[in-house]
Design a protein around this motif. Structure first.
Motif, PDB file in Angstrom:
ATOM      1  N   PRO A 162      35.462  64.619  79.169  1.00  0.00           N
ATOM      2  CA  PRO A 162      35.419  63.689  78.030  1.00  0.00           C
ATOM      3  C   PRO A 162      34.302  63.998  77.045  1.00  0.00           C
ATOM      4  O   PRO A 162      33.847  63.117  76.313  1.00  0.00           O
ATOM      5  CB  PRO A 162      35.190  62.335  78.713  1.00  0.00           C
ATOM      6  CG  PRO A 162      34.435  62.658  79.943  1.00  0.00           C
ATOM      7  CD  PRO A 162      34.895  64.020  80.396  1.00  0.00           C
ATOM      8  N   GLN A 163      33.847  65.245  77.034  1.00  0.00           N
ATOM      9  CA  GLN A 163      32.776  65.640  76.117  1.00  0.00           C
ATOM     10  C   GLN A 163      33.300  66.680  75.127  1.00  0.00           C
ATOM     11  O   GLN A 163      33.989  67.626  75.503  1.00  0.00           O
ATOM     12  CB  GLN A 163      31.591  66.232  76.893  1.00  0.00           C
ATOM     13  CG  GLN A 163      30.357  66.458  76.029  1.00  0.00           C
ATOM     14  CD  GLN A 163      29.186  66.946  76.850  1.00  0.00           C
ATOM     15  OE1 GLN A 163      29.205  68.053  77.380  1.00  0.00           O
ATOM     16  NE2 GLN A 163      28.141  66.119  76.969  1.00  0.00           N
ATOM     17  N   ARG A 223      26.342  71.186  69.336  1.00  0.00           N
ATOM     18  CA  ARG A 223      26.154  69.741  69.536  1.00  0.00           C
ATOM     19  C   ARG A 223      27.228  69.218  70.472  1.00  0.00           C
ATOM     20  O   ARG A 223      28.364  69.730  70.476  1.00  0.00           O
ATOM     21  CB  ARG A 223      26.253  68.997  68.194  1.00  0.00           C
ATOM     22  CG  ARG A 223      25.109  69.269  67.243  1.00  0.00           C
ATOM     23  CD  ARG A 223      23.902  68.375  67.512  1.00  0.00           C
ATOM     24  NE  ARG A 223      24.248  66.973  67.408  1.00  0.00           N
ATOM     25  CZ  ARG A 223      24.296  66.283  66.272  1.00  0.00           C
ATOM     26  NH1 ARG A 223      24.018  66.899  65.126  1.00  0.00           N
ATOM     27  NH2 ARG A 223      24.601  65.001  66.280  1.00  0.00           N
ATOM     28  N   ALA A 224      26.882  68.190  71.226  1.00  0.00           N
ATOM     29  CA  ALA A 224      27.834  67.589  72.159  1.00  0.00           C
ATOM     30  C   ALA A 224      28.050  66.117  71.813  1.00  0.00           C
ATOM     31  O   ALA A 224      27.106  65.412  71.442  1.00  0.00           O
ATOM     32  CB  ALA A 224      27.332  67.720  73.590  1.00  0.00           C
ATOM     33  N   LEU A 225      29.308  65.661  71.909  1.00  0.00           N
ATOM     34  CA  LEU A 225      29.644  64.250  71.692  1.00  0.00           C
ATOM     35  C   LEU A 225      30.343  63.726  72.937  1.00  0.00           C
ATOM     36  O   LEU A 225      31.285  64.366  73.441  1.00  0.00           O
ATOM     37  CB  LEU A 225      30.590  64.085  70.497  1.00  0.00           C
ATOM     38  CG  LEU A 225      30.037  64.134  69.091  1.00  0.00           C
ATOM     39  CD1 LEU A 225      29.756  65.568  68.679  1.00  0.00           C
ATOM     40  CD2 LEU A 225      31.036  63.515  68.131  1.00  0.00           C
ATOM     41  N   ASP A 226      29.905  62.584  73.438  1.00  0.00           N
ATOM     42  CA  ASP A 226      30.532  61.974  74.615  1.00  0.00           C
ATOM     43  C   ASP A 226      31.571  60.957  74.180  1.00  0.00           C
ATOM     44  O   ASP A 226      31.265  60.018  73.438  1.00  0.00           O
ATOM     45  CB  ASP A 226      29.474  61.297  75.487  1.00  0.00           C
ATOM     46  CG  ASP A 226      28.518  62.312  76.109  1.00  0.00           C
ATOM     47  OD1 ASP A 226      28.999  63.347  76.594  1.00  0.00           O
ATOM     48  OD2 ASP A 226      27.285  62.066  76.076  1.00  0.00           O
ATOM     49  N   LEU A 227      32.803  61.147  74.637  1.00  0.00           N
ATOM     50  CA  LEU A 227      33.881  60.202  74.351  1.00  0.00           C
ATOM     51  C   LEU A 227      34.102  59.291  75.550  1.00  0.00           C
ATOM     52  O   LEU A 227      33.510  59.497  76.625  1.00  0.00           O
ATOM     53  CB  LEU A 227      35.177  60.947  73.991  1.00  0.00           C
ATOM     54  CG  LEU A 227      35.308  61.323  72.500  1.00  0.00           C
ATOM     55  CD1 LEU A 227      34.235  62.308  72.076  1.00  0.00           C
ATOM     56  CD2 LEU A 227      36.680  61.897  72.211  1.00  0.00           C
ATOM     57  N   ARG A 267      33.496  75.663  65.507  1.00  0.00           N
ATOM     58  CA  ARG A 267      34.342  75.786  66.698  1.00  0.00           C
ATOM     59  C   ARG A 267      34.209  74.501  67.497  1.00  0.00           C
ATOM     60  O   ARG A 267      33.098  74.002  67.709  1.00  0.00           O
ATOM     61  CB  ARG A 267      33.920  76.978  67.551  1.00  0.00           C
ATOM     62  CG  ARG A 267      34.244  78.328  66.915  1.00  0.00           C
ATOM     63  CD  ARG A 267      33.985  79.482  67.882  1.00  0.00           C
ATOM     64  NE  ARG A 267      34.776  79.368  69.100  1.00  0.00           N
ATOM     65  CZ  ARG A 267      36.068  79.727  69.191  1.00  0.00           C
ATOM     66  NH1 ARG A 267      36.701  80.204  68.127  1.00  0.00           N
ATOM     67  NH2 ARG A 267      36.709  79.611  70.327  1.00  0.00           N
ATOM     68  N   ILE A 268      35.347  73.967  67.952  1.00  0.00           N
ATOM     69  CA  ILE A 268      35.352  72.707  68.701  1.00  0.00           C
ATOM     70  C   ILE A 268      36.115  72.920  69.999  1.00  0.00           C
ATOM     71  O   ILE A 268      37.209  73.486  70.012  1.00  0.00           O
ATOM     72  CB  ILE A 268      36.021  71.583  67.879  1.00  0.00           C
ATOM     73  CG1 ILE A 268      35.228  71.332  66.586  1.00  0.00           C
ATOM     74  CG2 ILE A 268      36.111  70.294  68.686  1.00  0.00           C
ATOM     75  CD1 ILE A 268      35.893  70.358  65.640  1.00  0.00           C
ATOM     76  N   THR A 299      29.705  64.415  61.990  1.00  0.00           N
ATOM     77  CA  THR A 299      29.869  63.178  61.205  1.00  0.00           C
ATOM     78  C   THR A 299      31.333  62.759  61.157  1.00  0.00           C
ATOM     79  O   THR A 299      31.670  61.594  61.396  1.00  0.00           O
ATOM     80  CB  THR A 299      29.346  63.385  59.769  1.00  0.00           C
ATOM     81  OG1 THR A 299      27.958  63.681  59.818  1.00  0.00           O
ATOM     82  CG2 THR A 299      29.563  62.136  58.918  1.00  0.00           C
ATOM     83  N   VAL A 300      32.207  63.726  60.858  1.00  0.00           N
ATOM     84  CA  VAL A 300      33.636  63.436  60.780  1.00  0.00           C
ATOM     85  C   VAL A 300      34.172  63.011  62.137  1.00  0.00           C
ATOM     86  O   VAL A 300      34.922  62.026  62.252  1.00  0.00           O
ATOM     87  CB  VAL A 300      34.407  64.665  60.244  1.00  0.00           C
ATOM     88  CG1 VAL A 300      35.912  64.456  60.379  1.00  0.00           C
ATOM     89  CG2 VAL A 300      34.026  64.937  58.793  1.00  0.00           C
ATOM     90  N   LEU A 301      33.787  63.728  63.190  1.00  0.00           N
ATOM     91  CA  LEU A 301      34.274  63.401  64.541  1.00  0.00           C
ATOM     92  C   LEU A 301      33.857  61.994  64.954  1.00  0.00           C
ATOM     93  O   LEU A 301      34.642  61.241  65.539  1.00  0.00           O
ATOM     94  CB  LEU A 301      33.751  64.419  65.553  1.00  0.00           C
ATOM     95  CG  LEU A 301      34.428  65.796  65.512  1.00  0.00           C
ATOM     96  CD1 LEU A 301      33.614  66.815  66.274  1.00  0.00           C
ATOM     97  CD2 LEU A 301      35.848  65.705  66.069  1.00  0.00           C
TER      98      LEU A 301
END
Length: 325
Positions: free
Chosen positions: A46-47, A9-13, A40-41, A62-64
């Protein structure tokens, strides 16, 4: 080749600065999240990329997301907050992470916002708001005294009370105090120093001194409470596990109209002579269930000091259970 059961999964910051704040010094925050969630992170610009088994990835994401929301609110992230966020998310209470930390209880003299950091702390603050008398028991580092002081300062500033009264039992009050230099106030001040320190932070030294001179703030040993009636006051009895049953009964009959009382203590740190029963222990048993009196029991999960303090508290709790104490 990755197993088919693994997902990514990817999260954009918002920025690289946010990524650095999230990962922490030497990536210690990211390491904590990975070890607690089994994922693994990594970061690509910025992703944030999260990989692992689907259930673990969902937990980590969820935590992130909650941690990123904290960063956007300019809140500090550390290992203890991460561990608590993971615990809540694992229990299906992820939404409570925001609920706990959004309300600002008070603002210190330097402009720092005081917020609850755990569900137990939130329950404690709500109990103080809703009840006349609140007992809070729990180990060191759970914020029992500091949160009570913050609530007292806010009540005073909002003119809900006319003064703040802070007191502690001086366990050594007797022969040993006689060997210390100075008058009685000088002799008991060391017992009251933690209360002074918290007030300096919340109000500022100069403001505190002015209010103390006016009599709007009183910091005194418990013996000074005898024979008084305290109206329109916010009264805090700290280290109450070291009161005798007689002292506790005396204290609990001192407050008058318009007052609020908070009693804090740690049942595992009783320093009374052998054979003396703790007034706090008795009061909690006697008064539990009485209207307008709340009893809040904080635990190692509510420790907000260094995460090692949590581990120490847990270790002692296990040891005392094994020893049958």
């Amino acid at each position: 080749m990755e197993s088919e059961s693994l997902v990514r999964r990817a999260l954009d910051l918002d920025s690289m600065e946010q990524v650095l704040a999230l990962f922490g010094n030497l990536d210690e925050n990211a390491e904590t999240i990975m070890s607690r969630t089994g994922t693994r992170i990594s970061a690509e610009g910025p992703q944030i990329l999260v990989s692992g088994e689907e259930e673990n990835v969902e937990l980590a994401v969820t935590v992130l997301n909650k941690l990123v929301a904290m960063l956007r609110r300019k809140e500090r992230i550390d290992k203890s907050r991460i561990n608590y966020a993971v615990e809540l998310a694992r229990e299906g209470q992820a939404d409570m992470i925001d609920a706990i930390m959004q309300d600002v209880i008070a603002i210190t003299a330097r402009g720092r916002q005081v917020r609850c950091k755990t569900l137990g702390q939130r329950q404690y603050v709500e109990a103080i708001k809703k009840n006349i008398v609140t007992f809070a028991t729990g180990p060191a580092g759970t914020g029992k005294t500091y949160l009570a002081m913050a609530m007292a300062v806010v009540a005073f500033k909002n003119k809900e009370v006319e003064r703040i009264v802070l007191t502690r039992p001086a366990v050594e009050a007797g022969e040993k105090l006689g060997f210390l230099p100075g008058d009685l106030q000088n002799k008991v001040d060391p017992y009251l120093r933690p209360l002074y320190d918290a007030l300096y932070e919340l109000m500022g030294l100069e403001n505190f001194q002015k209010l103390q001179e006016r009599g709007a703030i009183e910091v005194a040993p418990l013996a000074y409470m005898r024979g008084r009636t305290l109206n329109d006051s916010f009264i805090i009895l700290d280290e109450a596990q070291n009161t005798t049953c007689e002292q506790m009964k005396m204290f609990l009959t001192r407050f008058g109209m318009g007052s609020k009382v908070v009693v804090t203590g740690d049942m595992t740190q009783i320093d009374l002579p052998l054979g003396k029963r703790s007034g706090l222990k008795e009061a909690v048993e006697v008064l539990k269930g009485v209207d307008d009196i709340a009893v809040v029991e904080l635990t190692h999960r509510d420790v907000v000091r260094h995460e090692l303090v949590q581990a120490i508290v847990r270790a002692y709790e296990k040891y005392e259970k094994r020893a049958g104490r």
